[in-house]
Design an enzyme around this catalytic site. Structure first.
Site, PDB file in Angstrom:
ATOM      1  N   SER A 274       0.838  -1.192   0.000  1.00  0.00           N
ATOM      2  CA  SER A 274       0.000   0.000   0.000  1.00  0.00           C
ATOM      3  C   SER A 274       0.868   1.235   0.000  1.00  0.00           C
ATOM      4  CB  SER A 274      -0.886  -0.019   1.251  1.00  0.00           C
ATOM      5  OG  SER A 274      -1.489   1.237   1.484  1.00  0.00           O
TER       6      SER A 274
ATOM      7  N   TYR B 297      -2.412  -1.524  10.499  1.00  0.00           N
ATOM      8  CA  TYR B 297      -2.408  -1.777   9.056  1.00  0.00           C
ATOM      9  C   TYR B 297      -1.142  -1.204   8.423  1.00  0.00           C
ATOM     10  CZ  TYR B 297      -3.785  -1.469   4.133  1.00  0.00           C
ATOM     11  OH  TYR B 297      -3.815  -1.572   2.762  1.00  0.00           O
TER      12      TYR B 297
END
Length: 260
Positions: free
Chosen positions: A139, A152
């Protein structure tokens, strides 16, 4: 890399990037296998994508990974590509005492330990294939802290580091190691952020457009693929990391404060 006539396993293939990958790769003439935790959603994908193969499996469970390997290799001995896509993203406030010590690391088990275990399990088989590849989906948040989703962010940074090391260790093999550094996208992963202070859904990239960029990158042997704003984040993380953190810290600041 040629993206025809491969046998490809995609984790988390019932929605978001996983579903888009499955749809595109199936259309290109590949044998595509997806996993997911929910059997009903897997059944829905089988209706939408005739020809897809599905296995119910949870990447956070090492025993299920072992079973998945045995099932997949028995039925699809030509498997030559693994896409580690399954992931979870939560808003977490460290002020919230209702999150117990097991729950706080749930994303670590799914987002980081899952791909590591999948690679460890499938790598000996992949090394035997003439042309093989591993794609880890990270990401843009791997490039910077994102205080609203701290666990995360940590898992994606960890997966990025692991992927780089994996690539070095496998350089003398026939296994190519790719990383898709995905920017924010209009997937179920981000639905929970709707209405959160400082969150601008206009910045999100359409999944189909993102996966289109990923497919093109794979075909060009682009080992690190930065679609859309991920390229901007890459530059900013190098030249102005403090500014970037100040901007990401604004997202959900009121929500976090409300939990204090």
């Amino acid at each position: 890399m040629k993206l025809q006539h491969n046998t490809i396993l995609i984790t988390g293939g019932t929605s978001g990037f996983g579903y888009e990958f499955a749809s595109r790769l199936l259309a290109l003439g590949n044998t595509v296998i997806i996993t997911g935790r929910n059997q009903d959603r897997l059944d829905e994908v089988r209706v939408k994508l005739p020809g897809i193969h599905t296995f119910q499996s949870d990447v956070s469970d090492s025993e299920q990974i072992t079973l998945l390997f045995k099932q997949v290799i028995t039925q699809f001995p030509g498997l030559n590509m693994l896409i580690n896509n399954a992931g979870e993203m939560r808003m977490i406030s460290f002020h919230d005492t209702s999150i117990d010590l097991h729950n706080i690391t749930r994303e670590v088990e799914i987002n980081l330990m899952g791909p590591i275990r999948m690679v460890q399990q499938f790598l000996p088989h992949l090394k035997k294939q003439k042309n093989a590849a591993i794609l880890n989906v990270t990401s843009g948040i791997a490039l910077m802290p994102f205080p609203l989703s701290p666990i995360y962010g940590a898992t994606k940074s960890g997966l990025r580091s692991y992927t780089k090391s994996l690539r070095v260790q496998l350089k003398s093999t026939g296994v190519k190691v790719f990383e898709l550094i995905a920017p924010g996208s209009t997937t179920p992963l981000n639905d929970k952020f709707a209405g959160i202070d400082g969150f601008d859904d206009k910045m999100l990239m359409a999944p189909a457009k993102l996966i289109d960029a990923a497919i093109k990158g794979l075909m060009k042997d682009q080992l690190e693929i930065y679609p859309g704003l991920a390229g901007v984040m890459r530059v900013m993380s190098r030249v102005a990391p403090a500014f970037l953190l100040s901007q990401t810290s604004k997202v959900g600041a009121q929500w976090i404060a409300s939990k204090n």
